[in-house]
Design a protein around this motif. Sequence first.
Motif, mmCIF file in Angstrom:
data_model
loop_
_atom_site.group_PDB
_atom_site.id
_atom_site.type_symbol
_atom_site.label_atom_id
_atom_site.label_comp_id
_atom_site.label_asym_id
_atom_site.label_seq_id
_atom_site.Cartn_x
_atom_site.Cartn_y
_atom_site.Cartn_z
ATOM 1 N N LYS A 1 -16.819 35.957 44.584
ATOM 2 C CA LYS A 1 -16.526 34.895 43.615
ATOM 3 C C LYS A 1 -17.767 34.531 42.817
ATOM 4 O O LYS A 1 -17.693 34.280 41.610
ATOM 5 C CB LYS A 1 -15.984 33.658 44.329
ATOM 6 C CG LYS A 1 -14.565 33.833 44.820
ATOM 7 C CD LYS A 1 -14.077 32.613 45.561
ATOM 8 C CE LYS A 1 -12.697 32.870 46.140
ATOM 9 N NZ LYS A 1 -12.236 31.770 46.972
ATOM 10 N N GLY A 2 -18.922 34.525 43.478
ATOM 11 C CA GLY A 2 -20.172 34.277 42.766
ATOM 12 C C GLY A 2 -20.468 35.364 41.750
ATOM 13 O O GLY A 2 -20.899 35.085 40.633
ATOM 14 N N GLY A 3 -20.231 36.622 42.120
ATOM 15 C CA GLY A 3 -20.425 37.726 41.182
ATOM 16 C C GLY A 3 -19.448 37.681 40.027
ATOM 17 O O GLY A 3 -19.809 37.947 38.874
ATOM 18 N N ASP A 4 -18.196 37.313 40.312
ATOM 19 C CA ASP A 4 -17.206 37.172 39.238
ATOM 20 C C ASP A 4 -17.614 36.064 38.270
ATOM 21 O O ASP A 4 -17.490 36.220 37.052
ATOM 22 C CB ASP A 4 -15.818 36.867 39.810
ATOM 23 C CG ASP A 4 -15.205 38.067 40.508
ATOM 24 O OD1 ASP A 4 -15.567 39.213 40.152
ATOM 25 O OD2 ASP A 4 -14.364 37.861 41.407
ATOM 26 N N LEU A 5 -18.096 34.957 38.819
ATOM 27 C CA LEU A 5 -18.535 33.839 37.983
ATOM 28 C C LEU A 5 -19.721 34.264 37.109
ATOM 29 O O LEU A 5 -19.764 33.941 35.919
ATOM 30 C CB LEU A 5 -18.917 32.645 38.858
ATOM 31 C CG LEU A 5 -19.344 31.390 38.113
ATOM 32 C CD1 LEU A 5 -18.149 30.795 37.377
ATOM 33 C CD2 LEU A 5 -19.921 30.381 39.076
ATOM 34 N N ALA A 6 -20.657 35.004 37.685
ATOM 35 C CA ALA A 6 -21.802 35.474 36.912
ATOM 36 C C ALA A 6 -21.367 36.411 35.796
ATOM 37 O O ALA A 6 -21.885 36.344 34.684
ATOM 38 C CB ALA A 6 -22.804 36.180 37.831
ATOM 39 N N LEU A 7 -20.403 37.269 36.078
ATOM 40 C CA LEU A 7 -19.908 38.177 35.044
ATOM 41 C C LEU A 7 -19.202 37.414 33.928
ATOM 42 O O LEU A 7 -19.435 37.654 32.745
ATOM 43 C CB LEU A 7 -18.934 39.192 35.642
ATOM 44 C CG LEU A 7 -19.544 40.411 36.301
ATOM 45 C CD1 LEU A 7 -18.471 41.231 36.982
ATOM 46 C CD2 LEU A 7 -20.272 41.249 35.289
ATOM 47 N N GLU A 8 -18.318 36.490 34.313
ATOM 48 C CA GLU A 8 -17.530 35.763 33.320
ATOM 49 C C GLU A 8 -18.385 34.822 32.495
ATOM 50 O O GLU A 8 -18.281 34.788 31.272
ATOM 51 C CB GLU A 8 -16.407 34.993 34.012
ATOM 52 C CG GLU A 8 -15.338 35.886 34.602
ATOM 53 C CD GLU A 8 -14.335 35.126 35.437
ATOM 54 O OE1 GLU A 8 -14.300 33.871 35.367
ATOM 55 O OE2 GLU A 8 -13.585 35.779 36.176
ATOM 56 N N LYS A 9 -19.219 34.024 33.152
ATOM 57 C CA LYS A 9 -20.024 33.024 32.442
ATOM 58 C C LYS A 9 -21.293 33.610 31.839
ATOM 59 O O LYS A 9 -21.742 33.171 30.796
ATOM 60 C CB LYS A 9 -20.393 31.866 33.382
ATOM 61 C CG LYS A 9 -19.214 31.174 34.008
ATOM 62 C CD LYS A 9 -18.335 30.532 32.981
ATOM 63 C CE LYS A 9 -17.182 29.817 33.678
ATOM 64 N NZ LYS A 9 -16.148 29.402 32.776
ATOM 65 N N GLY A 10 -21.876 34.584 32.522
ATOM 66 C CA GLY A 10 -23.138 35.127 32.049
ATOM 67 C C GLY A 10 -22.997 36.152 30.941
ATOM 68 O O GLY A 10 -23.801 36.183 30.018
ATOM 69 N N THR A 11 -21.968 36.981 31.024
ATOM 70 C CA THR A 11 -21.835 38.055 30.043
ATOM 71 C C THR A 11 -20.572 37.948 29.207
ATOM 72 O O THR A 11 -20.428 38.682 28.233
ATOM 73 C CB THR A 11 -21.816 39.430 30.732
ATOM 74 O OG1 THR A 11 -20.642 39.526 31.544
ATOM 75 C CG2 THR A 11 -23.049 39.630 31.584
#
Length: 162
Positions: free
Chosen positions: A69-79
Motif C-alpha cells: 500500500k505504501g508503494g502504491d501510494l508512492a506511485l500514485e502520488k509521486g508519479t
Amino acid sequence: MKTVTLGMFTVGFLILVGRMSVFYFKSKTRNWADLWPFGLSATAFAAAGACVGGVIGTITTWARNGVGKGGDLALEKGTGASHVQISRPAEFGTLSPFGAVIMLGLIVVFVVLYKSAKKKPKRELTWGAPCGLTLGPFLGAVTLTPLINWIGHISIEQTFFS
C-alpha cells in the motif's frame, strides 16, 4: 495472499536498486562479502512469504500488504501512475513440510545474526527483509520456493524419512 500489486514490486525493486547503487558507487572495496547480510535477509523473508498460513504466513502477508500500500501510494502520488493490481491469484508455490523446516532455519539464522550484528550488518539485514518480502511473490515462484523444497527433500526427507 491473493493479489500482488505494482507497489509491492516497486518497494522491493527500489530497495534492491538503492542497495546495489550504494555498494557499487560508494563502496571503496566493492567486496561481495559485504552483501551477504542483505542477501540472506532477502532470501529468508522471500521464503517466509511462501508460508500459506500460521503465524509466519499471517504476519508476512500483513506486512507485505502494508508495504504494498505504501508503494502504491508512492506511485500514485509521486508519479501520477495508476494503481496496478494483478487480478489473478498470486500464490507462488507453497513450501513442502521439509521445505518449511529449511525456511524456519533461515529465519533462525536471520534472528541470530540480527541480534549479534554490529551497526552496519544490522542495517543490511534490516533492508534485506522488506526487499525479500516484496520481491518474493515475483521471483520466489520461479526460483526460491522450488529450491528450498528441493533442499528440504534432499537433506531431510531422503536422509531421515526414506
